[in-house]
Design an enzyme around this catalytic site. Structure first.
Site, PDB file in Angstrom:
ATOM      1  CB  SER A  81       5.623  -2.171  11.800  1.00 43.38           C
ATOM      2  OG  SER A  81       5.213  -0.851  12.138  1.00 43.38           O
TER       3      SER A  81
ATOM      4  CG  HIS B  16      -5.676   1.791   5.234  1.00 43.19           C
ATOM      5  ND1 HIS B  16      -5.223   2.717   6.153  1.00 43.19           N
ATOM      6  CD2 HIS B  16      -4.679   0.886   5.081  1.00 43.19           C
ATOM      7  CE1 HIS B  16      -3.997   2.375   6.525  1.00 43.19           C
ATOM      8  NE2 HIS B  16      -3.637   1.269   5.892  1.00 43.19           N
TER       9      HIS B  16
ATOM     10  N   GLY C 168       2.885   2.083  10.773  1.00 46.47           N
ATOM     11  CA  GLY C 168       3.864   3.154  10.641  1.00 46.47           C
ATOM     12  C   GLY C 168       4.592   3.492  11.937  1.00 46.47           C
TER      13      GLY C 168
ATOM     14  CG  ASN D 118      -1.708   1.238   1.414  1.00 43.47           C
ATOM     15  OD1 ASN D 118      -1.754   2.075   0.504  1.00 43.47           O
ATOM     16  ND2 ASN D 118      -2.355   1.381   2.562  1.00 43.47           N
ATOM     17  CD1 TRP D 119       3.511   0.953  -2.702  1.00 46.25           C
ATOM     18  CD2 TRP D 119       3.467   1.928  -4.721  1.00 46.25           C
ATOM     19  NE1 TRP D 119       4.174   0.133  -3.574  1.00 46.25           N
ATOM     20  CE2 TRP D 119       4.168   0.695  -4.828  1.00 46.25           C
ATOM     21  CE3 TRP D 119       3.314   2.706  -5.871  1.00 46.25           C
ATOM     22  CZ2 TRP D 119       4.702   0.241  -6.021  1.00 46.25           C
ATOM     23  CZ3 TRP D 119       3.853   2.259  -7.077  1.00 46.25           C
ATOM     24  CH2 TRP D 119       4.539   1.039  -7.143  1.00 46.25           C
ATOM     25  CE  LYS D 120      -0.004   3.108   4.804  1.00 51.10           C
ATOM     26  NZ  LYS D 120       0.053   3.163   6.250  1.00 51.10           N
TER      27      LYS D 120
ATOM     28  CD  GLU E  71      -2.766   5.342   6.823  1.00 51.70           C
ATOM     29  OE1 GLU E  71      -2.758   5.430   5.581  1.00 51.70           O
ATOM     30  OE2 GLU E  71      -1.843   4.797   7.479  1.00 51.70           O
TER      31      GLU E  71
ATOM     32  N   GLY F 269       3.055  -1.194   4.216  1.00 51.81           N
ATOM     33  CA  GLY F 269       3.094   0.239   3.919  1.00 51.81           C
ATOM     34  C   GLY F 269       4.514   0.675   3.606  1.00 51.81           C
ATOM     35  N   GLY F 270       5.165   1.284   4.586  1.00 55.38           N
ATOM     36  CA  GLY F 270       6.497   1.882   4.409  1.00 55.38           C
ATOM     37  C   GLY F 270       7.501   1.008   3.669  1.00 55.38           C
TER      38      GLY F 270
ATOM     39  CD  GLU G 179      -3.201  -2.511   7.264  1.00 54.67           C
ATOM     40  OE1 GLU G 179      -2.148  -2.780   6.696  1.00 54.67           O
ATOM     41  OE2 GLU G 179      -3.782  -1.416   7.134  1.00 54.67           O
TER      42      GLU G 179
HETATM   43  O1  LIG Z   1      -1.081   0.656   6.822  1.00 53.05           O
HETATM   44  C1  LIG Z   1      -0.329  -0.216   6.446  1.00 53.05           C
HETATM   45  C2  LIG Z   1      -0.573  -0.935   5.178  1.00 53.05           C
HETATM   46  O2  LIG Z   1      -1.864  -0.692   4.719  1.00 53.05           O
HETATM   47  C3  LIG Z   1       0.872  -0.583   7.223  1.00 53.05           C
HETATM   48  O3  LIG Z   1       1.788   0.442   7.118  1.00 53.05           O
HETATM   49  P1  LIG Z   1       3.299   0.207   7.642  1.00 53.05           P
HETATM   50  O4  LIG Z   1       3.773  -1.064   6.999  1.00 53.05           O
HETATM   51  O5  LIG Z   1       4.035   1.431   7.174  1.00 53.05           O
HETATM   52  O6  LIG Z   1       3.209   0.080   9.135  1.00 53.05           O
END
Ligand SMILES: O=C(CO)COP(=O)(O)O
Length: 248
Positions: free
Chosen positions: A212, A94, A172, A9-11, A96, A233-234, A166
């Site tokens: 993470s 998600h 993050g 997920n590149w956000k 967020e 994510g990251g 999640e």
């Molecule tokens: O929200 C995430 C994937 O959708 C997880 O993010 P991180 O891997 O950066 O913690």
């Protein structure tokens, strides 16, 4: 046997050019088909990423969508637009989006149903806050989110569904849920899916952990019987780190 699925997920990262470069780097590093690899870039990156990913085995998803086919919804993207591009997956609900863009269990449910209706595979996200975990209500909360998101979803549509657990406190933050805790929650979720969709269908649904995830912890997570993949994510923003996760 459920095929592992690891999605990035590149956000809100990567311009169109950067996104295409990342896919090109990734395809050089990852030649395997034991794990289904998915990338979910921002909307404007989708055409370029879809083209770059063609014939590579890398699948492409969006990060969100509206539930209507079209209409006066400024700033929104519809399922029809995503299928017209050739997207296969779409992340829905998600944390967020729930936290910053006021998505509710009801809108998440509308989106899941719309995705399935259009042949898009939803990656449905659920997860509790730190306060909820500390109060001992994480399982009840997550179970409630699963039930509400899947209300009126037909059991036969289950096989298109991916569900990602999640925990919000692990996103993050560098804090990963322990493999035991993540595995336990996903086993609980599969139990709920058995009740909703029947034993056989629930056994086919792929469940991911997200929060993470990195090369250092993916193996231990994937050893849990009900963890079939990860939503990253990251660590999905660099070909080097994401490929190490994909090749766990
Ligand atoms: O929200 C995430 C994937 O959708 C997880 O993010 P991180 O891997 O950066 O913690």
């Amino acid at each position: 046997m459920r095929k592992p699925i690891i999605a990035g997920n590149w956000k809100m990262f990567k311009t169109p050019d950067q996104a295409v470069s990342l896919v090109n780097e990734l395809k050089e590093l990852v030649h395997q088909d034991q794990v289904e690899a998915v990338v979910c870039p921002p909307f404007v990156d989708l055409p370029g990423v879809l083209q770059a990913a063609e014939k590579t085995g890398i699948k492409v998803g969006a990060q969100n969508m509206h539930w209507e086919n079209e209409g006066a919804f400024t700033g929104e993207i519809s399922p029809l637009m995503l299928t017209a591009l050739g997207c296969e997956y779409v992340i829905i609900g998600h944390s967020e989006r729930r936290q910053y863009f006021a998505e509710t269990d009801e809108t998440v449910n509308l989106k899941v149903k719309a995705a399935l209706h259009h042949g898009l595979k939803p990656i449905l996200c659920v997860g509790e806050t730190l306060e909820q975990r500390e109060a001992g209500i994480a399982e009840t909360w997550v179970e409630g989110q699963v039930r509400k998101a899947l209300a009126d979803v037909l059991p036969q549509d289950g096989e298109q569904l991916i569900l990602a657990y999640e925990p919000i406190w692990a996103i993050g933050t560098g804090k990963t849920a322990t493999a035991d805790d993540a595995g336990k929650m996903l086993t609980h979720i599969r139990g709920v899916l058995k009740e909703l969709f029947g034993m056989e269908m629930a056994e086919q649904i792929r469940l991911q952990y997200g929060g993470s995830v990195k090369a250092e912890n993916i193996k231990e997570l994937m050893e849990k019987p009900d963890i079939d993949g990860a939503l990253v994510g990251g660590a999905s923003l660099k070909a080097e780190t994401f490929s190490r996760i994909l090749l766990f």
